[in-house]
Scaffold this motif. Structure first.
Motif, PDB file in Angstrom:
ATOM      1  N   SER A   1      16.159 -15.863 -29.358  1.00  0.00           N
ATOM      2  CA  SER A   1      17.314 -15.439 -28.554  1.00  0.00           C
ATOM      3  C   SER A   1      17.792 -14.039 -28.920  1.00  0.00           C
ATOM      4  CB  SER A   1      18.463 -16.443 -28.712  1.00  0.00           C
ATOM      5  OG  SER A   1      19.076 -16.324 -29.988  1.00  0.00           O
ATOM      6  N   LEU A   2      17.516 -13.620 -30.152  1.00  0.00           N
ATOM      7  CA  LEU A   2      17.958 -12.296 -30.607  1.00  0.00           C
ATOM      8  C   LEU A   2      17.028 -11.177 -30.151  1.00  0.00           C
ATOM      9  CD1 LEU A   2      19.122 -13.007 -34.283  1.00  0.00           C
ATOM     10  CD2 LEU A   2      20.536 -12.776 -32.234  1.00  0.00           C
ATOM     11  N   LEU A   3      15.875 -11.514 -29.612  1.00  0.00           N
ATOM     12  CA  LEU A   3      14.930 -10.480 -29.185  1.00  0.00           C
ATOM     13  C   LEU A   3      15.505  -9.610 -28.072  1.00  0.00           C
ATOM     14  CD1 LEU A   3      11.500 -12.369 -29.180  1.00  0.00           C
ATOM     15  CD2 LEU A   3      12.394 -10.811 -30.910  1.00  0.00           C
ATOM     16  N   GLY A   4      16.452 -10.144 -27.329  1.00  0.00           N
ATOM     17  CA  GLY A   4      17.053  -9.370 -26.244  1.00  0.00           C
ATOM     18  C   GLY A   4      18.441  -8.855 -26.555  1.00  0.00           C
ATOM     19  N   HIS A   5      18.826  -8.900 -27.830  1.00  0.00           N
ATOM     20  CA  HIS A   5      20.181  -8.467 -28.219  1.00  0.00           C
ATOM     21  C   HIS A   5      20.356  -6.974 -27.984  1.00  0.00           C
ATOM     22  CE1 HIS A   5      23.809  -7.937 -30.689  1.00  0.00           C
ATOM     23  NE2 HIS A   5      23.980  -9.238 -30.504  1.00  0.00           N
ATOM     24  N   GLN A   6      21.566  -6.582 -27.668  1.00  0.00           N
ATOM     25  CA  GLN A   6      21.849  -5.173 -27.365  1.00  0.00           C
ATOM     26  C   GLN A   6      21.739  -4.265 -28.591  1.00  0.00           C
ATOM     27  OE1 GLN A   6      25.845  -5.097 -25.844  1.00  0.00           O
ATOM     28  NE2 GLN A   6      26.780  -5.830 -27.742  1.00  0.00           N
ATOM     29  N   ASN A   7      21.873  -4.838 -29.792  1.00  0.00           N
ATOM     30  CA  ASN A   7      21.777  -4.036 -31.007  1.00  0.00           C
ATOM     31  C   ASN A   7      20.320  -3.913 -31.445  1.00  0.00           C
ATOM     32  OD1 ASN A   7      21.725  -3.935 -34.213  1.00  0.00           O
ATOM     33  ND2 ASN A   7      23.636  -2.987 -33.546  1.00  0.00           N
ATOM     34  N   SER A   8      19.810  -2.692 -31.526  1.00  0.00           N
ATOM     35  CA  SER A   8      18.391  -2.472 -31.828  1.00  0.00           C
ATOM     36  C   SER A   8      18.008  -2.931 -33.229  1.00  0.00           C
ATOM     37  CB  SER A   8      18.038  -0.988 -31.667  1.00  0.00           C
ATOM     38  OG  SER A   8      18.816  -0.185 -32.538  1.00  0.00           O
ATOM     39  N   SER A   9      18.908  -2.758 -34.186  1.00  0.00           N
ATOM     40  CA  SER A   9      18.616  -3.162 -35.558  1.00  0.00           C
ATOM     41  C   SER A   9      18.475  -4.681 -35.658  1.00  0.00           C
ATOM     42  CB  SER A   9      19.713  -2.670 -36.503  1.00  0.00           C
ATOM     43  OG  SER A   9      19.422  -3.015 -37.831  1.00  0.00           O
ATOM     44  N   LEU A  10      19.341  -5.396 -34.968  1.00  0.00           N
ATOM     45  CA  LEU A  10      19.275  -6.859 -34.983  1.00  0.00           C
ATOM     46  C   LEU A  10      18.037  -7.341 -34.232  1.00  0.00           C
ATOM     47  CD1 LEU A  10      20.823  -9.256 -36.079  1.00  0.00           C
ATOM     48  CD2 LEU A  10      22.164  -9.326 -33.966  1.00  0.00           C
ATOM     49  N   ARG A  11      17.679  -6.640 -33.167  1.00  0.00           N
ATOM     50  CA  ARG A  11      16.445  -6.990 -32.444  1.00  0.00           C
ATOM     51  C   ARG A  11      15.233  -6.840 -33.355  1.00  0.00           C
ATOM     52  NH1 ARG A  11      18.431  -3.688 -28.319  1.00  0.00           N
ATOM     53  NH2 ARG A  11      16.795  -2.134 -28.704  1.00  0.00           N
ATOM     54  N   ASN A  12      15.217  -5.766 -34.121  1.00  0.00           N
ATOM     55  CA  ASN A  12      14.090  -5.537 -35.014  1.00  0.00           C
ATOM     56  C   ASN A  12      13.993  -6.631 -36.080  1.00  0.00           C
ATOM     57  OD1 ASN A  12      11.878  -3.756 -35.973  1.00  0.00           O
ATOM     58  ND2 ASN A  12      13.164  -3.586 -37.797  1.00  0.00           N
ATOM     59  N   GLN A  13      15.143  -7.043 -36.607  1.00  0.00           N
ATOM     60  CA  GLN A  13      15.157  -8.139 -37.572  1.00  0.00           C
ATOM     61  C   GLN A  13      14.645  -9.426 -36.933  1.00  0.00           C
ATOM     62  OE1 GLN A  13      15.826  -8.228 -40.894  1.00  0.00           O
ATOM     63  NE2 GLN A  13      15.920  -6.006 -40.773  1.00  0.00           N
ATOM     64  N   ALA A  14      14.991  -9.629 -35.666  1.00  0.00           N
ATOM     65  CA  ALA A  14      14.522 -10.820 -34.956  1.00  0.00           C
ATOM     66  C   ALA A  14      13.001 -10.803 -34.826  1.00  0.00           C
ATOM     67  CB  ALA A  14      15.169 -10.903 -33.576  1.00  0.00           C
ATOM     68  N   CYS A  15      12.434  -9.627 -34.516  1.00  0.00           N
ATOM     69  CA  CYS A  15      10.971  -9.497 -34.433  1.00  0.00           C
ATOM     70  C   CYS A  15      10.326  -9.878 -35.762  1.00  0.00           C
ATOM     71  CB  CYS A  15      10.582  -8.064 -34.077  1.00  0.00           C
ATOM     72  SG  CYS A  15      11.069  -7.524 -32.431  1.00  0.00           S
ATOM     73  N   ILE A  16      10.941  -9.423 -36.850  1.00  0.00           N
ATOM     74  CA  ILE A  16      10.397  -9.680 -38.185  1.00  0.00           C
ATOM     75  C   ILE A  16      10.424 -11.172 -38.513  1.00  0.00           C
ATOM     76  CG2 ILE A  16      10.823  -9.335 -40.655  1.00  0.00           C
ATOM     77  CD1 ILE A  16      11.783  -6.490 -39.930  1.00  0.00           C
ATOM     78  N   ILE A  17      11.561 -11.834 -38.223  1.00  0.00           N
ATOM     79  CA  ILE A  17      11.625 -13.253 -38.609  1.00  0.00           C
ATOM     80  C   ILE A  17      10.810 -14.140 -37.668  1.00  0.00           C
ATOM     81  CG2 ILE A  17      13.796 -13.080 -39.874  1.00  0.00           C
ATOM     82  CD1 ILE A  17      15.243 -14.256 -37.519  1.00  0.00           C
ATOM     83  N   VAL A  18      10.693 -13.759 -36.393  1.00  0.00           N
ATOM     84  CA  VAL A  18       9.819 -14.522 -35.491  1.00  0.00           C
ATOM     85  C   VAL A  18       8.383 -14.444 -36.005  1.00  0.00           C
ATOM     86  CG1 VAL A  18       8.772 -14.585 -33.193  1.00  0.00           C
ATOM     87  CG2 VAL A  18      11.250 -14.356 -33.427  1.00  0.00           C
ATOM     88  N   THR A  19       7.966 -13.240 -36.415  1.00  0.00           N
ATOM     89  CA  THR A  19       6.620 -13.060 -36.981  1.00  0.00           C
ATOM     90  C   THR A  19       6.454 -13.869 -38.255  1.00  0.00           C
ATOM     91  OG1 THR A  19       6.518 -10.810 -36.083  1.00  0.00           O
ATOM     92  CG2 THR A  19       4.962 -11.367 -37.844  1.00  0.00           C
ATOM     93  N   SER A  20       7.470 -13.835 -39.107  1.00  0.00           N
ATOM     94  CA  SER A  20       7.409 -14.566 -40.373  1.00  0.00           C
ATOM     95  C   SER A  20       7.360 -16.076 -40.150  1.00  0.00           C
ATOM     96  CB  SER A  20       8.623 -14.204 -41.243  1.00  0.00           C
ATOM     97  OG  SER A  20       8.573 -14.858 -42.487  1.00  0.00           O
ATOM     98  N   ILE A  21       8.159 -16.560 -39.215  1.00  0.00           N
ATOM     99  CA  ILE A  21       8.156 -17.993 -38.891  1.00  0.00           C
ATOM    100  C   ILE A  21       6.793 -18.401 -38.336  1.00  0.00           C
ATOM    101  CG2 ILE A  21       9.124 -19.781 -37.386  1.00  0.00           C
ATOM    102  CD1 ILE A  21      11.788 -18.193 -37.487  1.00  0.00           C
ATOM    103  N   PHE A  22       6.244 -17.557 -37.473  1.00  0.00           N
ATOM    104  CA  PHE A  22       4.919 -17.857 -36.905  1.00  0.00           C
ATOM    105  C   PHE A  22       3.863 -17.885 -37.995  1.00  0.00           C
ATOM    106  CE2 PHE A  22       0.898 -16.534 -34.864  1.00  0.00           C
ATOM    107  CZ  PHE A  22       0.769 -17.576 -33.968  1.00  0.00           C
ATOM    108  N   GLU A  23       3.948 -16.930 -38.914  1.00  0.00           N
ATOM    109  CA  GLU A  23       2.995 -16.880 -40.019  1.00  0.00           C
ATOM    110  C   GLU A  23       3.062 -18.160 -40.856  1.00  0.00           C
ATOM    111  OE1 GLU A  23       1.714 -13.858 -43.676  1.00  0.00           O
ATOM    112  OE2 GLU A  23       3.650 -13.650 -42.690  1.00  0.00           O
TER     113      GLU A  23
END
Length: 216
Positions: free
Chosen positions: A96-118
């Motif tokens: 849900s955070l992948l579409g957040h208006q804050n770019s820094s929070l979006r980037n963190q979301a990308c990182i944790i989605v990747t980590s969870i997938f891993e």
């Protein structure tokens, strides 16, 4: 708004931004201990924090960082033992955070989605993520689209040897080529080309380069 236990964690996270070095170090030590001793509670609480709009971006970002720690290889067994309901909740909130208006929070979301997938790859716990991200790349929300492609790129960088199915490879190729055949931002084009490069470098897919238009 929060329980006493949640407020204690919130205070510890807040102290990570203190100008007092000793206070930061003490808080970091406490967080590391709590992560070892109360893993499920830390994960549950941080999962609540990352989607709480009343909290500051810094608090939510650090909560994302703690979730990243919860899903790395050193805590794989802890993650594996977490009940399915909590896992799915963490996955949903991160997406849900992948579409957040804050770019820094979006980037963190990308990182944790990747980590969870891993972490999930080891026990086949998120089999539909690639399809979800590919579908998201067609979203009208440019932030969500960028984050989806960025996450796919991160997954390729982190897990280049994973046995992606032929269906997933074909879907990713189609998504990237569809995007490159339409006007896109320079940032999105770079991310798409990076994924194509990762795929071709690992010899997992024969790319039909003729499908990709050359833009002069």
């Amino acid at each position: 708004m929060f329980t006493n236990e949640e407020n204690i964690l919130l205070e510890a996270i807040s102290k990570m931004f203190s100008i007092n070095n000793e206070e930061r170090q003490a808080s970091e030590k406490n967080l590391q201990i709590w992560l070892q001793e109360t893993y499920p509670q830390i994960l549950l609480t941080c999962n609540k924090f990352i989607v709480c709009e009343k909290l500051s971006i810094k608090i939510r970002e650090y909560s994302c960082f703690l979730i990243k720690m919860c899903t790395d290889i050193t805590h794989y067994q802890d993650w594996k033992n977490i009940n399915l309901e909590l896992k799915k909740s963490v996955q949903t909130n991160a997406l849900s955070l992948l579409g957040h208006q804050n770019s820094s929070l979006r980037n963190q979301a990308c990182i944790i989605v990747t980590s969870i997938f891993e972490a999930s790859v080891r026990d086949q716990g998120w089999p539909d993520l690639i399809k979800i991200l590919c579908n998201a790349s067609y979203n009208d929300n440019i932030e969500f689209k960028l984050s989806a492609i960025n996450t796919l790129g991160m997954i390729w960088e982190k897990l280049p040897k994973e046995p992606f199915s032929f269906e997933e490879l074909t879907l990713m190729e189609k998504v990237i080529i569809d995007l490159l055949n339409k006007p896109q931002t320079e940032e999105l084009i770079v991310k798409c080309l990076n994924i194509l490069f990762c795929i071709s470098k690992k010899n997992l897919l024969i790319l039909n380069i003729q499908k990709i238009p050359l833009r002069c």
